[in-house]
Scaffold this active site. Structure first.
Site, PDB file in Angstrom:
ATOM      1  N   TYR A  22      -0.185  11.728 -15.579  1.00 60.59           N
ATOM      2  CA  TYR A  22       0.257  10.820 -14.519  1.00 60.59           C
ATOM      3  C   TYR A  22       1.764  10.950 -14.403  1.00 60.59           C
ATOM      4  O   TYR A  22       2.480  11.006 -15.404  1.00 60.59           O
ATOM      5  CB  TYR A  22      -0.106   9.364 -14.871  1.00 60.59           C
ATOM      6  CG  TYR A  22       0.543   8.371 -13.933  1.00 60.59           C
ATOM      7  CD1 TYR A  22      -0.114   7.929 -12.789  1.00 60.59           C
ATOM      8  CD2 TYR A  22       1.840   7.898 -14.172  1.00 60.59           C
ATOM      9  CE1 TYR A  22       0.492   7.043 -11.912  1.00 60.59           C
ATOM     10  CE2 TYR A  22       2.456   7.017 -13.300  1.00 60.59           C
ATOM     11  CZ  TYR A  22       1.777   6.590 -12.180  1.00 60.59           C
ATOM     12  OH  TYR A  22       2.384   5.726 -11.302  1.00 60.59           O
TER      13      TYR A  22
ATOM     14  N   GLU B  61       3.577   8.851  -6.200  1.00 61.49           N
ATOM     15  CA  GLU B  61       2.765   8.954  -7.404  1.00 61.49           C
ATOM     16  C   GLU B  61       1.878  10.199  -7.374  1.00 61.49           C
ATOM     17  O   GLU B  61       1.296  10.507  -6.335  1.00 61.49           O
ATOM     18  CB  GLU B  61       1.894   7.698  -7.425  1.00 61.49           C
ATOM     19  CG  GLU B  61       1.216   7.380  -8.698  1.00 61.49           C
ATOM     20  CD  GLU B  61       0.437   6.062  -8.556  1.00 61.49           C
ATOM     21  OE1 GLU B  61       0.941   5.041  -9.049  1.00 61.49           O
ATOM     22  OE2 GLU B  61      -0.639   6.066  -7.954  1.00 61.49           O
TER      23      GLU B  61
END
Ligand code: GDP
Ligand code: MN
Length: 384
Positions: free
Chosen positions: A101, A189
């Site tokens: 991530y 993101e």
């Protein structure tokens, strides 16, 4: 404004972040053609503004163009968190060794951007944050200096990233920061940022949230919004400056003021009903805006009664009444309408509506109760 995965990834690519080759399809045939063009295994991905598409069945791997077509057939038209899938992204599938991530978000309390990374990618990062916060590495970004390469190295170290990937990882982080800054975004993101079997980093998913206040200088994104708008109702609402959120219930609510709208929805629930929407027509609602609001509410097939609650401070109740009459002249409907008007010129407003056989009420509880009754009884339409 939230950007779709394919939009976010296009922006990422402009800032040097590697993304899989892929194209957008609106029909199963297009998906098949794209898969044939890409060659090999592809992944067909629902383009909706919601996370967790994988779990919802909105992401499917396909070995052949025929399978890609079948996958698109299954995904197009599917509902994910109340949103209908109208486009799929067909991407060359990656061979995933690990899912990371990497994100940059605005920390409002800290008044700065924060870089976050985790080796536990792929899954919902909120879940990781709740269950194992120590698995998320952070670095605060100085607003004057911007993201620094040493911060990327620090974070890479914290998540125990393979040293061989360090250069790529740093480049991707700096690219993500550029993408966010140049787009006036408050969030950018990549989840997952995949480590491929070949030892490359690849952004498989993308999410960006752009600050609406920055849209005046993001003409490309503003145009894309027009084109991609989820529903005609939302577009019309925005054109007339109305705040509209569709909900699952059956009582259409039209209210002036956000707080009053919330109270009206609560009252509807208290009397056993369920609101079909949140709709704030704002102050000084003139006939044309009221008409637009009613058009939007009545376009929802779930609506079985309309509850109009107007507090006439600046807004004149007789004008609201005329707007309601005008809207019903434009959009013939059999749906019963309960109106509560209070404030400036309320008698005149109520008189106009009562003459046209609308149900009028003096208090909010009375109005909510009557709206619920009307919806459940399927009361006859007002004669306009
Ligand atoms: P989300 O569920 O809405 O966050 O959608 P993602 O794009 O993140 O996809 C969910 C999951 O699908 C990923 O975490 C991967 O495990 C898987 N996935 C997505 N793209 C690929 C791909 O190209 N190859 C493989 N093998 N899996 C993929
Ligand atoms: Mn994802």
């Amino acid at each position: 404004m939230n950007l779709y995965e394919f939009q976010s990834k296009q922006i990422f690519a402009k800032h040097g972040i590697p993304i899989p080759k892929g194209e957008l399809a609106q029909t199963p045939e297009e998906a098949e053609e794209i898969a044939a063009r890409l060659g090999g295994r592809v992944v067909v991905k629902a383009q909706v503004l919601a996370g967790g598409r994988g779990k919802a069945g909105g992401i499917r791997l396909a070995e052949t163009p025929a399978e890609a077509r079948a996958a698109a057939e299954a995904i197009l038209g599917m509902q994910i968190k109340g949103l209908t899938v109208r486009r799929v992204l067909v991407d060359q599938a990656a061979d995933i060794a690990q899912e990371l991530y990497l994100g940059i978000v605005l920390d409002r309390a800290g008044r700065r951007l924060v870089l976050m990374a985790s080796a536990a990618g792929g899954v919902d990062i909120e879940e990781v944050a709740a269950a194992a916060p120590e698995k998320i590495a952070r670095a605060e970004i100085d607003p004057l200096l911007g993201l620094q390469p040493y911060q990327m190295r620090q974070v890479a170290c914290d998540i125990e990233l393979d040293r061989a990937l360090l250069t790529q990882f740093t480049r991707i982080g700096l690219g993500l920061y550029e993408a966010l800054m140049r787009s006036d975004a408050t969030l950018a993101e990549i989840n997952p940022l995949a480590v491929t079997a070949g030892g490359e980093l690849l952004a498989l998913d993308g999410k960006m949230v752009v600050d609406d206040n920055g849209l005046y200088r993001q003409p490309e994104l503003a145009r894309a919004r027009e084109m991609l708008e989820e529903s005609p109702a939302e577009r019309e609402a925005r054109q007339y400056g109305l705040s509209y959120v569709k909900l699952d219930g059956y009582i259409g609510c039209m209210v002036n003021g956000a707080g009053l709208a919330m109270a009206t929805m609560d009252m509807t629930k208290l009397f056993g009903g369920a609101p079909a929407n949140f709709l704030d027509i704002g102050g000084g609602a003139r006939a044309d805006r009221v008409a637009a609001a009613l058009r939007i509410i009545l376009a929802d097939p779930n609506v079985r009664a309309v509850l109009i609650n107007i507090f006439g401070g600046i807004t004149r109740c007789d004008e609201v009444a005329r707007g309601i009459l005008e809207a019903f002249a434009q959009v013939p409907s059999k749906v019963p309408v309960v109106v509560r008007l209070i404030g400036t010129n309320e008698e005149e407003g109520r008189r106009l509506l009562a003459e046209a056989n609308f149900i009028t009420a003096r208090t909010l509880s009375e109005a909510a109760r009557r709206a619920v009754e009307a919806a459940q009884a399927g009361t006859a339409a007002p004669a306009v």
